[in-house]
Scaffold this active site. Structure first.
Site, mmCIF file in Angstrom:
data_model
loop_
_atom_site.group_PDB
_atom_site.id
_atom_site.type_symbol
_atom_site.label_atom_id
_atom_site.label_comp_id
_atom_site.label_asym_id
_atom_site.label_seq_id
_atom_site.Cartn_x
_atom_site.Cartn_y
_atom_site.Cartn_z
ATOM 1 N N THR A 23 -2.449 14.715 36.094
ATOM 2 C CA THR A 23 -1.989 14.657 37.486
ATOM 3 C C THR A 23 -0.508 14.978 37.594
ATOM 4 O O THR A 23 -0.089 15.764 38.453
ATOM 5 C CB THR A 23 -2.273 13.267 38.088
ATOM 6 O OG1 THR A 23 -3.702 13.100 38.221
ATOM 7 C CG2 THR A 23 -1.635 13.122 39.459
ATOM 8 N N ASN A 62 -14.122 20.399 36.271
ATOM 9 C CA ASN A 62 -14.365 19.046 35.776
ATOM 10 C C ASN A 62 -15.715 18.477 36.189
ATOM 11 O O ASN A 62 -16.165 17.486 35.607
ATOM 12 C CB ASN A 62 -13.247 18.112 36.253
ATOM 13 C CG ASN A 62 -13.010 18.208 37.746
ATOM 14 O OD1 ASN A 62 -12.742 19.290 38.264
ATOM 15 N ND2 ASN A 62 -13.100 17.107 38.441
ATOM 16 N N GLN A 69 -9.703 20.032 31.208
ATOM 17 C CA GLN A 69 -11.077 19.916 30.729
ATOM 18 C C GLN A 69 -11.414 20.918 29.620
ATOM 19 O O GLN A 69 -12.369 20.713 28.865
ATOM 20 C CB GLN A 69 -12.063 20.097 31.886
ATOM 21 C CG GLN A 69 -12.101 18.936 32.867
ATOM 22 C CD GLN A 69 -12.636 17.657 32.242
ATOM 23 O OE1 GLN A 69 -13.293 17.680 31.205
ATOM 24 N NE2 GLN A 69 -12.367 16.532 32.883
ATOM 25 N N SER A 83 -3.917 17.123 29.060
ATOM 26 C CA SER A 83 -3.937 15.664 29.163
ATOM 27 C C SER A 83 -4.433 15.042 27.860
ATOM 28 O O SER A 83 -5.383 15.533 27.250
ATOM 29 C CB SER A 83 -4.841 15.234 30.321
ATOM 30 O OG SER A 83 -4.936 13.831 30.394
ATOM 31 N N GLY A 84 -3.797 13.939 27.456
ATOM 32 C CA GLY A 84 -4.135 13.300 26.200
ATOM 33 C C GLY A 84 -5.450 12.550 26.194
ATOM 34 O O GLY A 84 -6.217 12.618 25.237
ATOM 35 N N HIS A 85 -5.739 11.830 27.282
ATOM 36 C CA HIS A 85 -6.918 10.972 27.243
ATOM 37 C C HIS A 85 -8.239 11.724 27.394
ATOM 38 O O HIS A 85 -9.311 11.130 27.293
ATOM 39 C CB HIS A 85 -6.813 9.853 28.295
ATOM 40 C CG HIS A 85 -7.065 10.282 29.696
ATOM 41 N ND1 HIS A 85 -8.215 9.961 30.369
ATOM 42 C CD2 HIS A 85 -6.308 10.979 30.568
ATOM 43 C CE1 HIS A 85 -8.158 10.452 31.606
ATOM 44 N NE2 HIS A 85 -7.012 11.073 31.739
ATOM 45 N N THR A 135 13.224 7.859 30.079
ATOM 46 C CA THR A 135 13.083 7.642 28.644
ATOM 47 C C THR A 135 11.704 8.105 28.168
ATOM 48 O O THR A 135 10.688 7.752 28.753
ATOM 49 C CB THR A 135 13.267 6.153 28.306
ATOM 50 O OG1 THR A 135 14.556 5.730 28.757
ATOM 51 C CG2 THR A 135 13.151 5.916 26.807
ATOM 52 N N CYS A 181 -11.405 10.706 39.576
ATOM 53 C CA CYS A 181 -10.446 10.465 40.655
ATOM 54 C C CYS A 181 -11.122 10.264 42.006
ATOM 55 O O CYS A 181 -10.541 9.686 42.920
ATOM 56 C CB CYS A 181 -9.466 11.638 40.750
ATOM 57 S SG CYS A 181 -8.334 11.742 39.357
#
Length: 379
Positions: A70, A149, A178, A198-200, A236, A322
């Protein structure tokens, strides 16, 4: 338990969790600090970015770590629009993009931008000629997802990139969330200027992601403050998250090379067995990404079916995560014009390398039981 909702999120690899913990314990210094602990953290961050670039065949300076899909999509779409609005205020996208792209575009419309939402065919694919015809002197951005997706439809990214490359002031953004780790994509060959990951979705952790920004492409930052991430993303850095995402990226790309046939086999098995169930319609095209299969059960409420499956420890979904809690017709399937009943009753099955043939068989058998039981209740 059978987990078939991998397009919503994936179970993190054990190696990823171990990496996150090790980095959190040993490299807790702020990479911006000038003392030794901070410098150690900065070196590790630089090393992670270098490894990510090597894995994706891009340059280290072209990778920005983000919090996920996102943020990456918003940074790409809004960043290009705000930075280059003096060139023009026209954006081209499709009617089946992820909400993080569609809503970003809508927000820009409220600021005076003009957005063209192109239609798709029954398989969910955009017509390349439609994109070419939609380009005007005012167009500054084309944003098209690589793999849908909900349907798994693969868009003709290289062909779109060829068209976009003919217009020097036009940028091409691809949502690769995706497709990463499942369907190969050469950023350079496709002339991509910005690419979201995206990592997840690749067995990494929530809150991790990357945005590829091609050298020479400038964007307007959405977060101002420090000069982290080449001043594109102040704040950070999530060092442990970023390093663990690169670990996940390395593993998933290796799986893509060595186990791609496994996902294709499971997808084919699912299709074959589901076709034998009366009342089940397969919505995903034959050449869709191997990890996604979208089906419809006209006459059944998908949320009821999903809860019934969940009671038996089988987990699937309806739309994208989402928007899955919003009841009603899938906007993606509605755009494909496959009919209201099928759009209203769609279920998404999404696989990972961890899934097995036995799980597919169990799912299909339980789905039959659920449909029969619900049919008796409905009368």
């Amino acid at each position: 338990m059978i987990y078939f909702d991998n397009s919503a999120t994936t179970k993190p690899y054990l190696e990823v969790l171990a990496t996150f913990r090790q980095v959190s314990e040993r490299y807790y210094g702020n990479p911006s600090s000038i003392h030794r602990i901070g410098c150690d953290s900065e070196r590790l961050l630089t090393q992670a970015k270098k490894q990510a670039a090597q894995l994706l065949n891009v340059e280290e300076s072209e990778i920005i770590f983000t919090s996920g899909g996102t943020e990456g999509n918003n940074l790409a779409v809004k960043g290009i629009a705000l930075q280059h609005q003096q060139r023009g205020k026209h954006i081209i996208t499709t009617s089946i993009e992820h909400p993080s792209v569609k809503e970003a575009c809508k927000s820009l419309e409220s600021l005076g931008f003009n957005v063209t939402y192109l239609p798709v065919d029954q398989n969910g694919q955009v017509n390349v000629q439609d994109i070419a015809d939609a380009i005007t002197e005012d167009t500054i951005l084309i944003s098209v997802m690589h793999v849908n997706n909900e349907l798994g439809t693969i868009q003709p990214i290289e062909e779109i990139g060829e068209i976009a490359n003919k217009y020097p002031k036009l940028f091409f953004h691809v949502d690769y969330v995706q497709g990463l780790g499942k369907v190969p994509l050469d950023f350079n060959k496709a002339h991509i200027d910005l690419c979201t990951m995206s990592g997840h979705k690749i067995h990494g952790l929530n809150g991790t992601g990357m945005l590829y920004i091609k050298k020479g492409t400038s964007i307007f930052p959405l977060l101002h403050g420090g000069s982290q991430e080449l001043s594109y993303r102040a704040g950070t850095e999530n060092l442990a998250g970023s390093v663990s995402m690169v670990k996940a990226l390395r593993i998933i790309l290796d799986k893509q090379r060595t186990h791609h046939h496994h996902l294709q086999h499971l997808n084919g098995q699912l299709r074959s067995e589901l076709r034998q169930i009366e009342g089940v319609y397969i919505n995903s095209p034959e050449d869709a990404a191997p990890h996604i299969l979208n089906i419809s059960l006209p006459g059944f409420k998908p949320e009821v079916v999903i809860h019934a499956l969940g009671e038996r420890d089988i987990f699937v979904s309806t739309k994208s995560a989402c928007s899955s809690k919003n009841a009603g017709e899938s906007s993606v399937l509605e755009a494909c014009n496959i009919g209201f009943k099928r759009s209203l009753s769609a279920i998404r099955i999404s696989l990972s390398h961890h899934n097995t043939e036995e799980e597919v068989d169990t799912f299909v058998n339980v789905l039959k039981e659920v449909m029969n039981q619900l049919s008796e209740v409905m009368g």
